[in-house]
Design a protein around this motif. Structure first.
Motif, PDB file in Angstrom:
ATOM      1  N   THR A  40       0.838  -1.201   0.000  1.00 52.79           N
ATOM      2  CA  THR A  40       0.000   0.000   0.000  1.00 52.79           C
ATOM      3  C   THR A  40       0.869   1.247   0.000  1.00 52.79           C
ATOM      4  O   THR A  40       0.588   2.222  -0.714  1.00 52.79           O
ATOM      5  CB  THR A  40      -0.933  -0.008   1.211  1.00 52.79           C
ATOM      6  OG1 THR A  40      -1.816  -1.132   1.111  1.00 52.79           O
ATOM      7  CG2 THR A  40      -1.772   1.259   1.283  1.00 52.79           C
ATOM      8  N   GLY A  41       1.948   1.232   0.789  1.00 49.25           N
ATOM      9  CA  GLY A  41       2.877   2.352   0.769  1.00 49.25           C
ATOM     10  C   GLY A  41       3.463   2.577  -0.606  1.00 49.25           C
ATOM     11  O   GLY A  41       3.610   3.723  -1.063  1.00 49.25           O
ATOM     12  N   ASP A  42       3.792   1.493  -1.308  1.00 52.09           N
ATOM     13  CA  ASP A  42       4.318   1.595  -2.669  1.00 52.09           C
ATOM     14  C   ASP A  42       3.275   2.189  -3.615  1.00 52.09           C
ATOM     15  O   ASP A  42       3.606   3.008  -4.488  1.00 52.09           O
ATOM     16  CB  ASP A  42       4.748   0.221  -3.186  1.00 52.09           C
ATOM     17  CG  ASP A  42       5.995  -0.317  -2.490  1.00 52.09           C
ATOM     18  OD1 ASP A  42       6.738   0.489  -1.892  1.00 52.09           O
ATOM     19  OD2 ASP A  42       6.206  -1.550  -2.537  1.00 52.09           O
ATOM     20  N   ARG A  43       2.027   1.768  -3.467  1.00 52.81           N
ATOM     21  CA  ARG A  43       0.964   2.308  -4.322  1.00 52.81           C
ATOM     22  C   ARG A  43       0.791   3.811  -4.125  1.00 52.81           C
ATOM     23  O   ARG A  43       0.514   4.549  -5.074  1.00 52.81           O
ATOM     24  CB  ARG A  43      -0.377   1.621  -4.027  1.00 52.81           C
ATOM     25  CG  ARG A  43      -0.453   0.160  -4.407  1.00 52.81           C
ATOM     26  CD  ARG A  43      -1.840  -0.379  -4.096  1.00 52.81           C
ATOM     27  NE  ARG A  43      -2.851   0.191  -4.981  1.00 52.81           N
ATOM     28  CZ  ARG A  43      -4.152   0.259  -4.679  1.00 52.81           C
ATOM     29  NH1 ARG A  43      -4.592  -0.157  -3.505  1.00 52.81           N
ATOM     30  NH2 ARG A  43      -4.997   0.778  -5.550  1.00 52.81           N
ATOM     31  N   LEU A  44       0.948   4.276  -2.883  1.00 52.85           N
ATOM     32  CA  LEU A  44       0.726   5.682  -2.572  1.00 52.85           C
ATOM     33  C   LEU A  44       1.972   6.538  -2.774  1.00 52.85           C
ATOM     34  O   LEU A  44       1.899   7.764  -2.665  1.00 52.85           O
ATOM     35  CB  LEU A  44       0.241   5.831  -1.126  1.00 52.85           C
ATOM     36  CG  LEU A  44      -1.084   5.144  -0.786  1.00 52.85           C
ATOM     37  CD1 LEU A  44      -1.507   5.489   0.637  1.00 52.85           C
ATOM     38  CD2 LEU A  44      -2.179   5.537  -1.762  1.00 52.85           C
ATOM     39  N   ALA A  45       3.111   5.915  -3.058  1.00 48.08           N
ATOM     40  CA  ALA A  45       4.358   6.667  -3.212  1.00 48.08           C
ATOM     41  C   ALA A  45       4.280   7.686  -4.343  1.00 48.08           C
ATOM     42  O   ALA A  45       4.935   8.736  -4.297  1.00 48.08           O
ATOM     43  CB  ALA A  45       5.520   5.712  -3.452  1.00 48.08           C
ATOM     44  N   ALA A  46       3.486   7.400  -5.366  1.00 50.22           N
ATOM     45  CA  ALA A  46       3.349   8.308  -6.506  1.00 50.22           C
ATOM     46  C   ALA A  46       2.395   9.464  -6.219  1.00 50.22           C
ATOM     47  O   ALA A  46       2.247  10.369  -7.049  1.00 50.22           O
ATOM     48  CB  ALA A  46       2.852   7.536  -7.731  1.00 50.22           C
ATOM     49  N   VAL A  47       1.762   9.446  -5.048  1.00 53.17           N
ATOM     50  CA  VAL A  47       0.793  10.474  -4.687  1.00 53.17           C
ATOM     51  C   VAL A  47       1.368  11.318  -3.551  1.00 53.17           C
ATOM     52  O   VAL A  47       1.576  10.809  -2.447  1.00 53.17           O
ATOM     53  CB  VAL A  47      -0.540   9.844  -4.226  1.00 53.17           C
ATOM     54  CG1 VAL A  47      -1.579  10.930  -3.979  1.00 53.17           C
ATOM     55  CG2 VAL A  47      -1.040   8.834  -5.250  1.00 53.17           C
ATOM     56  N   GLY A 205      -3.449  -1.688  -8.232  1.00 51.70           N
ATOM     57  CA  GLY A 205      -3.804  -0.690  -9.235  1.00 51.70           C
ATOM     58  C   GLY A 205      -3.062   0.621  -9.046  1.00 51.70           C
ATOM     59  O   GLY A 205      -2.665   0.983  -7.936  1.00 51.70           O
ATOM     60  N   ASP A 206      -2.904   1.325 -10.159  1.00 52.31           N
ATOM     61  CA  ASP A 206      -2.178   2.593 -10.187  1.00 52.31           C
ATOM     62  C   ASP A 206      -3.013   3.704  -9.570  1.00 52.31           C
ATOM     63  O   ASP A 206      -4.185   3.880  -9.892  1.00 52.31           O
ATOM     64  CB  ASP A 206      -1.849   2.922 -11.645  1.00 52.31           C
ATOM     65  CG  ASP A 206      -1.168   4.267 -11.794  1.00 52.31           C
ATOM     66  OD1 ASP A 206      -0.293   4.572 -10.958  1.00 52.31           O
ATOM     67  OD2 ASP A 206      -1.512   5.008 -12.733  1.00 52.31           O
ATOM     68  N   LEU A 207      -2.397   4.472  -8.678  1.00 52.22           N
ATOM     69  CA  LEU A 207      -3.073   5.607  -8.049  1.00 52.22           C
ATOM     70  C   LEU A 207      -2.431   6.938  -8.428  1.00 52.22           C
ATOM     71  O   LEU A 207      -2.776   7.975  -7.860  1.00 52.22           O
ATOM     72  CB  LEU A 207      -3.061   5.449  -6.527  1.00 52.22           C
ATOM     73  CG  LEU A 207      -3.846   4.263  -5.962  1.00 52.22           C
ATOM     74  CD1 LEU A 207      -3.659   4.161  -4.450  1.00 52.22           C
ATOM     75  CD2 LEU A 207      -5.334   4.390  -6.294  1.00 52.22           C
ATOM     76  N   SER A 208      -1.498   6.905  -9.385  1.00 48.02           N
ATOM     77  CA  SER A 208      -0.765   8.123  -9.720  1.00 48.02           C
ATOM     78  C   SER A 208      -1.671   9.214 -10.287  1.00 48.02           C
ATOM     79  O   SER A 208      -1.310  10.398 -10.248  1.00 48.02           O
ATOM     80  CB  SER A 208       0.368   7.812 -10.696  1.00 48.02           C
ATOM     81  OG  SER A 208      -0.129   7.273 -11.906  1.00 48.02           O
ATOM     82  N   TRP A 209      -2.845   8.839 -10.809  1.00 47.24           N
ATOM     83  CA  TRP A 209      -3.770   9.846 -11.331  1.00 47.24           C
ATOM     84  C   TRP A 209      -4.206  10.836 -10.256  1.00 47.24           C
ATOM     85  O   TRP A 209      -4.566  11.984 -10.556  1.00 47.24           O
ATOM     86  CB  TRP A 209      -4.993   9.187 -11.954  1.00 47.24           C
ATOM     87  CG  TRP A 209      -5.779   8.306 -11.030  1.00 47.24           C
ATOM     88  CD1 TRP A 209      -5.593   6.973 -10.823  1.00 47.24           C
ATOM     89  CD2 TRP A 209      -6.870   8.692 -10.190  1.00 47.24           C
ATOM     90  NE1 TRP A 209      -6.503   6.500  -9.896  1.00 47.24           N
ATOM     91  CE2 TRP A 209      -7.302   7.537  -9.494  1.00 47.24           C
ATOM     92  CE3 TRP A 209      -7.536   9.900  -9.954  1.00 47.24           C
ATOM     93  CZ2 TRP A 209      -8.359   7.552  -8.582  1.00 47.24           C
ATOM     94  CZ3 TRP A 209      -8.600   9.916  -9.042  1.00 47.24           C
ATOM     95  CH2 TRP A 209      -8.990   8.750  -8.372  1.00 47.24           C
ATOM     96  N   LEU A 210      -4.113  10.422  -8.982  1.00 50.65           N
ATOM     97  CA  LEU A 210      -4.512  11.326  -7.906  1.00 50.65           C
ATOM     98  C   LEU A 210      -3.572  12.516  -7.775  1.00 50.65           C
ATOM     99  O   LEU A 210      -3.948  13.554  -7.231  1.00 50.65           O
ATOM    100  CB  LEU A 210      -4.539  10.557  -6.579  1.00 50.65           C
ATOM    101  CG  LEU A 210      -5.715   9.603  -6.377  1.00 50.65           C
ATOM    102  CD1 LEU A 210      -5.417   8.614  -5.265  1.00 50.65           C
ATOM    103  CD2 LEU A 210      -6.985  10.395  -6.077  1.00 50.65           C
TER     104      LEU A 210
END
Length: 235
Positions: A40-47, A205-210
């Motif tokens: 989860t931390g990895d998923r949110l790293a782009a945000v 899933g990618d969250l970078s769109w945020l």
């Protein structure tokens, strides 16, 4: 409007064995839970999140740290007792298999708004204090960082389910229809007209769109075009 990412803590030994941990001290993530929180931390790293607000319980603070460790900046990281687990009273520390034989169990499943745990908290009070906390932090982050602000709330399954029920505009008696898995991410935006629930219970899933989304207070007629992630770097 700001965006809140509702993150449940990763799996604990209590979750794995079917024990209702409640607010008991010393219940931390097991290895599976640490792996889940790291993902989860990895998923949110782009945000670039502006804050990570956590329940005071150890399993949530551990999960929050995995998120904070992967952020490029230094988000505000307060602890809020209003996001803590439900006070299950005399049910705390007992096995779920045993609790399922109690008369109150069927009420918890079908009419949670009528439930007050013996020696503990009502589920209606649980929802009221957690929703109020989320809305309070959301307004504060938006006021400080603007309507594009994204922040994280790390809490517990029943807490997040009750917040999502409120955001979806459904009665607390229907909140058991919502699933919130360990270390999952759910996405809510509160607007002047209504909350918008963008996702529930995601664990991939990618969250970078945020990072570059432009929130609007209006719902797109016909469903809209969806989210577009920023282009990948060509370096």
């Amino acid at each position: 409007m700001a965006t809140v990412l509702l993150v449940r803590h990763g799996r604990t030994t209590a979750n794995a064995t079917g024990l209702l941990a409640g607010r008991a001290a010393g219940v931390g993530l097991d290895q599976t839970g640490r792996d889940q929180a790291a993902l989860t931390g990895d998923r949110l790293a782009a945000v670039p999140v502006v804050g990570v607000v956590s329940s005071p319980l150890e399993r949530c603070q551990q999960t929050a740290q995995f998120i904070l460790d992967r952020q490029a900046g230094t988000p505000h990281a307060p602890v809020d007792p209003d996001l803590t687990e439900c006070d299950y009273g005399q049910w705390q520390g007992r096995m779920l298999s045993e609790l399922a034989t109690e008369d109150l169990w069927s009420v918890v499943q079908s009419q949670p708004s009528a439930v007050t745990f013996p020696g503990g908290e009502s589920m209606a009070a649980m929802q009221a204090r957690s929703v109020a906390a989320i809305r309070r932090h959301d307004a504060a982050f938006e006021a400080e960082h603007g309507p594009g602000a994204v922040w994280v709330a790390v809490s517990h399954g029943d807490i997040i389910k009750s917040i999502l029920a409120d955001a979806l505009g459904v009665h607390l008696d229907l909140f058991q229809r919502i699933t919130v898995g360990p270390a999952s991410v759910s996405i809510v935006r509160y607007g002047t007209s209504r909350p918008n629930v963008h996702a529930t219970n995601t664990d991939a899933g990618d969250l970078s769109w945020l990072a570059n989304s432009a929130p609007s207070g209006d719902a797109p007629v016909g469903g809209g075009a969806g989210h577009t992630a920023p282009p990948a770097s060509s370096a």
